[in-house]
Design a protein around this motif. Structure first.
Motif, PDB file in Angstrom:
ATOM      1  N   HIS A   1     -12.095 -17.457  -8.444  1.00  0.00           N
ATOM      2  CA  HIS A   1     -11.233 -16.325  -7.785  1.00  0.00           C
ATOM      3  C   HIS A   1     -11.711 -15.917  -6.395  1.00  0.00           C
ATOM      4  O   HIS A   1     -13.217 -16.037  -6.190  1.00  0.00           O
TER       5      HIS A   1
ATOM      6  N   ASN B   1     -10.535 -13.773  -2.785  1.00  0.00           N
ATOM      7  CA  ASN B   1      -9.722 -12.711  -2.059  1.00  0.00           C
ATOM      8  C   ASN B   1     -10.210 -12.600  -0.649  1.00  0.00           C
ATOM      9  O   ASN B   1     -11.401 -12.258  -0.338  1.00  0.00           O
TER      10      ASN B   1
ATOM     11  N   ASP C   1      -5.007 -13.473  -2.474  1.00  0.00           N
ATOM     12  CA  ASP C   1      -5.719 -13.246  -3.633  1.00  0.00           C
ATOM     13  C   ASP C   1      -5.353 -14.730  -4.404  1.00  0.00           C
ATOM     14  O   ASP C   1      -4.321 -14.967  -5.029  1.00  0.00           O
TER      15      ASP C   1
ATOM     16  N   THR D   1      -1.741 -18.349  -5.153  1.00  0.00           N
ATOM     17  CA  THR D   1      -2.397 -17.371  -4.347  1.00  0.00           C
ATOM     18  C   THR D   1      -1.191 -16.239  -4.200  1.00  0.00           C
ATOM     19  O   THR D   1      -0.048 -16.720  -3.683  1.00  0.00           O
TER      20      THR D   1
END
Length: 180
Positions: A119, A121, A138, A153
């Protein structure tokens, strides 16, 4: 009254979204410096806020890591409208993850991983009209086989989803990477 509380809790839980912890122990294990090594190829789509595909693209990625554990992902995107874009990521070990920067990233990201998932961001400056626009990206990346990663994303501006990028990244065998 109890019914109202249960519905409220259910709605709030639905808004929470996934966490990296949800992927603990999932396989195949995704370790950035193992997957992002050598030559990779990506193919994907860009969707607008309604889900309509507005662009497609291919990308070549050359990935390497130095002796200090700093990674470089050199990406070249070719879009269906003839445009090309390049992005060179620098991934620097920090705070149990990788601090991710690139020339068009105005707010760097922190790449973290667990199980088969990464992950990240960050804020990306994207071409828009005659100028650029900053959008929050994200990224959720899921390793489905040792050589295949699916990246989804969500793009947002002022907290409102404005689009999505979906792509598949393939690690290339040495002989195929020379023929792309």
């Amino acid at each position: 009254m109890i019914w109202l509380c249960l519905v409220s809790v259910g709605l709030l839980a639905g808004c929470a979204g996934p966490s990296l912890e949800d992927y603990r122990g999932k396989s195949p294990e995704l370790v950035p410096d193992r997957f992002f090594e050598g030559e990779l190829f990506a193919r994907g789509v860009v969707r607008d806020f309604s889900g309509k595909v507005i662009r497609t693209f291919d990308a070549d990625i050359t990935a390497s890591w130095d002796e200090d554990g700093v990674g470089t992902l050199d990406e070249v995107f070719r879009f269906d409208d003839g445009a090309t874009e390049t992005r060179v990521w620098t991934l620097t070990p920090r705070d149990g993850g990788l601090h991710a920067t690139a020339g068009d990233v105005t707010e760097p990201g922190m790449m973290r991983w667990q199980g088969n998932t990464i992950h990240m961001n960050y804020v990306l400056e994207v071409p828009y009209g005659d100028g650029t626009l900053e959008v929050r990206m994200d990224d959720w990346m899921h390793l489905t086989t040792p050589d295949t990663l699916i990246n989804q994303t969500t793009m947002s501006k002022w907290g409102i989803d404005v689009g999505e990028v979906v792509l598949v990244i393939q690690r290339l065998p040495v002989n195929e990477s020379q023929n792309q």
